[in-house]
Scaffold this motif. Structure first.
Motif, short mmCIF file in Angstrom:
data_model
loop_
_atom_site.label_atom_id
_atom_site.label_comp_id
_atom_site.label_asym_id
_atom_site.label_seq_id
_atom_site.Cartn_x
_atom_site.Cartn_y
_atom_site.Cartn_z
N GLY A 1 0.83 -0.93 -0.02
CA GLY A 1 -0.03 0.02 0.02
C GLY A 1 0.92 1.21 0.01
N LEU A 2 0.77 1.94 -1.14
CA LEU A 2 1.74 3.13 -1.22
C LEU A 2 0.92 4.48 -1.24
N ASP A 3 1.30 5.83 -0.49
CA ASP A 3 0.84 6.68 -0.66
C ASP A 3 2.04 7.81 -1.17
N VAL A 4 3.21 7.50 -1.28
CA VAL A 4 4.28 8.25 -1.93
C VAL A 4 5.06 7.54 -3.03
N PHE A 5 5.60 8.45 -3.87
CA PHE A 5 5.89 7.93 -5.17
C PHE A 5 7.28 8.46 -5.59
N ASP A 6 8.44 8.05 -6.19
CA ASP A 6 9.57 8.68 -6.67
C ASP A 6 9.34 10.04 -7.50
N ASP A 7 8.55 9.99 -8.22
CA ASP A 7 8.47 11.25 -9.27
C ASP A 7 7.02 11.76 -9.15
N GLU A 8 6.75 12.10 -7.98
CA GLU A 8 5.24 12.58 -8.02
C GLU A 8 5.02 13.87 -8.93
N PRO A 9 3.75 13.93 -9.42
CA PRO A 9 2.60 12.93 -9.54
C PRO A 9 2.78 12.02 -10.58
N ARG A 10 3.86 11.65 -11.18
CA ARG A 10 4.01 10.45 -12.20
C ARG A 10 4.16 9.19 -11.16
N VAL A 11 3.54 8.12 -11.59
CA VAL A 11 3.69 7.05 -10.73
C VAL A 11 4.29 5.82 -11.84
N THR A 12 5.09 5.04 -11.32
CA THR A 12 5.54 4.00 -12.32
C THR A 12 4.63 3.10 -12.93
N ASP A 13 4.54 2.96 -14.25
CA ASP A 13 3.43 2.14 -15.04
C ASP A 13 3.35 0.71 -14.39
N GLY A 14 4.62 0.09 -13.72
CA GLY A 14 4.38 -1.23 -13.55
C GLY A 14 3.32 -1.34 -12.27
N LEU A 15 3.45 -0.55 -11.46
CA LEU A 15 2.72 -0.52 -10.15
C LEU A 15 1.37 -0.47 -10.48
N LYS A 16 0.66 0.33 -11.46
CA LYS A 16 -0.68 0.54 -11.79
C LYS A 16 -1.13 -0.55 -12.14
N THR A 17 -0.38 -1.77 -13.10
CA THR A 17 -0.90 -2.76 -13.48
C THR A 17 -1.07 -3.88 -12.49
N LEU A 18 -0.48 -3.84 -11.37
CA LEU A 18 -0.64 -4.90 -10.45
C LEU A 18 -1.91 -4.96 -9.60
N ASN A 19 -2.46 -6.21 -9.24
CA ASN A 19 -3.65 -6.41 -8.29
C ASN A 19 -3.36 -6.47 -6.92
N ASN A 20 -1.89 -6.39 -6.64
CA ASN A 20 -1.65 -6.83 -5.17
C ASN A 20 -1.10 -5.50 -4.54
N VAL A 21 -1.40 -4.20 -5.20
CA VAL A 21 -1.10 -2.95 -4.63
C VAL A 21 -2.32 -2.07 -4.52
N VAL A 22 -2.23 -1.21 -3.33
CA VAL A 22 -3.40 -0.23 -3.31
C VAL A 22 -2.67 1.33 -3.37
N LEU A 23 -2.92 2.16 -4.21
CA LEU A 23 -2.32 3.47 -4.27
C LEU A 23 -2.97 4.72 -4.11
N THR A 24 -2.70 5.47 -3.33
CA THR A 24 -3.25 6.76 -3.14
C THR A 24 -2.26 8.07 -3.32
N PRO A 25 -2.85 9.13 -3.86
CA PRO A 25 -1.92 10.25 -4.28
C PRO A 25 -1.30 11.17 -3.11
N HIS A 26 -0.54 10.74 -2.16
CA HIS A 26 0.20 11.24 -1.16
C HIS A 26 -0.85 12.41 -0.51
N VAL A 27 -1.56 11.59 0.10
CA VAL A 27 -2.93 12.29 0.63
C VAL A 27 -2.82 11.90 2.20
#
Length: 316
Positions: free
Chosen positions: A252-278
């Motif tokens: 579960g990730l709320d933070v990313f290396d190059d915000e607001p861009r998120v690594t495409d690989g993370l977006k395709t996985l079904n074992n992650v939950v992503l939120t936009p640094h909130v």
């Protein structure tokens, strides 16, 4: 003449009247273009800068602001503020450590629950008129590892220990004598003793990529990672590989290396939950953070001690 504050933060407009009512003149510059233009146009009148850790303030920007006296950082992290440049120019730096700890801890638990119980996929299935019966782990009685036991880490530990009867371990720069939790000497040892590993340490050089492939391997295929701190603490390439190969159960990730861009690989996985640094954003936390900024500004411009000063390196 009132002090002029350059506001680089994009999420606090509703609470800026707090500073205006205290007599400060505000220049709003929440985008990179507006920021550059404001510094160019108003350099001679800016006395203070209000920023966030990831937005920071560079040495070049500090050098271009001849009347700058203080940098106030919303939230705890200040990793992109050039502290050496501030020190060299005699500029004070403050942060909001601990002010939004409750909001961040709440979000960490929300991510953990959503991830472990697979809430996003269950919600999507019901919306498709499907009715899957998927067996998912419980949180009760599990082992929680917290990387960084500051205000946020402590708030997470209390929620998990008291609310879910979890066994809590932690790794910190120093052993804390005021907590009942188990200390682990390294991040790898912490991960080895955890079902859930939560990253709650500040960013910066000292914590860069503390969570790497060795830590993830120690967490194991049934372990879950939650990061509500800074993306720099986790090696993203190692994490992505571990997720793709199911060497950990999920993240579960709320933070990313190059915000607001998120690594495409993370977006395709079904074992992650992503939120936009909130994680730190709530009306209560934001109002409290802006109020603290105001108190620090008033203290500085009236010659009083700052409430939450950051220790700066020696000037050179």
């Amino acid at each position: 003449m009132p002090a002029t504050v350059l506001v680089l933060v994009e999420t606090i407009n509703d609470y800026l009247p707090i500073l205006e009512q205290q007599g400060f003149h505000l220049i709003l510059a929440p985008t990179p273009g507006e920021r550059a233009e404001a510094i160019k146009t108003h350099a001679g009148q800016i006395n203070a800068v209000l920023t966030r850790g990831p937005l920071g303030l560079t040495a070049e920007e500090i050098a271009s602001l001849p009347r700058l006296e203080i940098i106030c950082v919303i939230g705890a992290g200040y990793e992109q503020v050039d502290l050496q440049a501030a020190s060299n120019s005699g500029i004070a730096v403050t942060n909001g450590a601990g002010v939004n700890a409750s909001s961040v801890a709440d979000h960490a638990l929300a991510l953990l629950l959503s991830l472990v119980r697979d809430i996003p996929r269950a919600d999507a299935a019901v919306r498709r008129s499907e009715w899957p019966k998927v067996m998912r782990p419980s949180l009760a009685g599990k082992r929680l590892g917290i990387l960084g036991l500051g205000a946020v880490g402590l708030a997470i530990a209390k929620r998990c220990a008291n609310g879910f009867d979890m066994q809590v371990s932690y790794h910190n720069r120093q052993i804390r004598s005021d907590v009942p939790y188990t200390y682990c000497a390294t991040p790898t040892e912490l991960a080895r003793h955890a079902d859930f590993l939560v990253v709650a340490t500040p960013g910066g050089v000292g914590t860069r990529q503390l969570v790497d492939k060795n830590v993830l391997q120690a967490l194991g295929p049934e372990g879950f990672l939650v990061n509500i701190a800074r993306a720099s603490v986790v090696n993203t390439a190692d994490l992505l590989q571990a997720l793709e190969q199911r060497r950990i159960a999920g993240a579960g990730l709320d933070v990313f290396d190059d915000e607001p861009r998120v690594t495409d690989g993370l977006k395709t996985l079904n074992n992650v939950v992503l939120t936009p640094h909130v994680a730190g954003l709530s009306p209560e936390a934001t109002e409290a953070m802006v109020e603290l900024v105001g108190r620090n500004l008033i203290a500085h411009f009236s010659g009083q001690p700052l409430l939450t000063p950051i220790a700066l390196p020696p000037a050179n």
